[in-house]
Each structure stands twice: as structure tokens, then as C-alpha cells.
Design a protein around this motif. Sequence first.
Motif, PDB file in Angstrom:
ATOM      1  N   GLU A  36     -10.779 -12.124  -6.732  1.00  0.00           N
ATOM      2  CA  GLU A  36     -10.967 -10.686  -6.967  1.00  0.00           C
ATOM      3  C   GLU A  36     -11.283  -9.964  -5.660  1.00  0.00           C
ATOM      4  O   GLU A  36     -10.716  -8.897  -5.375  1.00  0.00           O
ATOM      5  N   ARG A  39      -8.151  -9.803  -3.527  1.00  0.00           N
ATOM      6  CA  ARG A  39      -7.235  -8.779  -4.023  1.00  0.00           C
ATOM      7  C   ARG A  39      -7.707  -7.382  -3.595  1.00  0.00           C
ATOM      8  O   ARG A  39      -6.899  -6.530  -3.185  1.00  0.00           O
ATOM      9  N   LYS A  40      -9.017  -7.173  -3.689  1.00  0.00           N
ATOM     10  CA  LYS A  40      -9.579  -5.884  -3.278  1.00  0.00           C
ATOM     11  C   LYS A  40      -9.314  -5.644  -1.790  1.00  0.00           C
ATOM     12  O   LYS A  40      -8.926  -4.545  -1.386  1.00  0.00           O
ATOM     13  N   LYS A  41      -9.486  -6.675  -0.988  1.00  0.00           N
ATOM     14  CA  LYS A  41      -9.229  -6.572   0.451  1.00  0.00           C
ATOM     15  C   LYS A  41      -7.756  -6.246   0.703  1.00  0.00           C
ATOM     16  O   LYS A  41      -7.430  -5.371   1.515  1.00  0.00           O
ATOM     17  N   ASP A  42      -6.866  -6.950  -0.007  1.00  0.00           N
ATOM     18  CA  ASP A  42      -5.428  -6.689   0.155  1.00  0.00           C
ATOM     19  C   ASP A  42      -5.075  -5.254  -0.255  1.00  0.00           C
ATOM     20  O   ASP A  42      -4.245  -4.605   0.388  1.00  0.00           O
ATOM     21  N   ASN A  43      -5.710  -4.772  -1.317  1.00  0.00           N
ATOM     22  CA  ASN A  43      -5.468  -3.377  -1.735  1.00  0.00           C
ATOM     23  C   ASN A  43      -5.912  -2.395  -0.661  1.00  0.00           C
ATOM     24  O   ASN A  43      -5.228  -1.389  -0.420  1.00  0.00           O
ATOM     25  N   PHE A  44      -7.055  -2.682  -0.016  1.00  0.00           N
ATOM     26  CA  PHE A  44      -7.513  -1.812   1.067  1.00  0.00           C
ATOM     27  C   PHE A  44      -6.526  -1.837   2.233  1.00  0.00           C
ATOM     28  O   PHE A  44      -6.248  -0.805   2.844  1.00  0.00           O
ATOM     29  N   VAL A  46      -3.315  -2.428   2.087  1.00  0.00           N
ATOM     30  CA  VAL A  46      -2.130  -1.662   1.679  1.00  0.00           C
ATOM     31  C   VAL A  46      -2.426  -0.173   1.725  1.00  0.00           C
ATOM     32  O   VAL A  46      -1.591   0.636   2.165  1.00  0.00           O
ATOM     33  N   GLU A  47      -3.628   0.205   1.316  1.00  0.00           N
ATOM     34  CA  GLU A  47      -3.999   1.616   1.331  1.00  0.00           C
ATOM     35  C   GLU A  47      -4.058   2.157   2.756  1.00  0.00           C
ATOM     36  O   GLU A  47      -3.671   3.311   3.016  1.00  0.00           O
ATOM     37  N   THR A  50      -0.468   2.769   3.776  1.00  0.00           N
ATOM     38  CA  THR A  50       0.112   3.968   3.146  1.00  0.00           C
ATOM     39  C   THR A  50      -0.498   5.238   3.711  1.00  0.00           C
ATOM     40  O   THR A  50       0.183   6.250   3.841  1.00  0.00           O
TER      41      THR A  50
END
Length: 147
Positions: A36, A39-44, A46-47, A50
Motif C-alpha cells: 500500500e 503504491r502511494k509512493k508510485d502515485n505521488f 506519477v502525480e 503529470t
Amino acid sequence: MAKRFSFRLESVLKIRTHKAELAKEELNKVIAYKLEKERKKDNFIVEIKTTIQKSKRTSIADFQANYQYKSFLEEEIKKLEGEILRILEIEVIRRTALAEALKDQKVIEKLKEKKQEDYRLEMNQLDAIFFDELAINRFDKVETYFR
């Protein structure tokens, strides 16, 4: 009447099996928590990408806001990396606890298997003795009949 196999340490085996299952569950919880956080790190990450792509043609204020937001996300990533390292340490501890619990369980299971094998050998010997006696008795009856 045939003697049934009973293992005196069956309750110990059940307890050790239960401990091994608990250790597995604890390890799985730690792994899920680690995934978890990753995944949160990967989302950051990606953010951040972007945000950089969005900021191609904007005003100075937008650049400053995007820079502050990117800095915030990078700090969050660093925090998450620290948390992930601590979680990895906990995971190592849980893995060793699981290995120990499985080893203890396996010791009792091997002992049970050995006792079952001893029981089978003893029953085979008793059967052989019984059939030998039966054959001797029949032979004696046949021999006394023909005398």
C-alpha cells in the motif's frame, strides 16, 4: 480388537500449527501494508510527472504553485521511503518468526510420522505373530487328526 494409533502430542501440534498460521497472517498484513505504501509512493511519482507536464505554458504564479506542490510531493515520497524501510525491517522480523514457527511445527509433524511408522511396524509384527500362531495351531490340528 485392533489398537488405534494415538499421538500424545497432538495438542502441541495443533498449537504449533495455529502459531504458524498466525505468523503467516501477520507477515501477510505487513506485506500488504508495504505494498500500500509503495503504491502511494508510485502515485505521488506519477502525480509529479503529470504536474510537470501540465505546467508547460502557464503564468509565474502557476509555476510557483506547481513548484511548491512538487516539493510537497517529494517530501511525502521521502517520508514514505522511510516508512517503507521500517516496514521492511518489520517484515524481516515477521519472516524469521514465521520460519521459526514452521520449523517447530515441522519437528512435531516429523515426530508424529515417525510414531505412525513405528505403530505400523508394530502392528505388522503382531499380525505376523498372530498368523504364525494360527498356522501352527492348524498344522497341529491336522497332524493330530491323521495320527
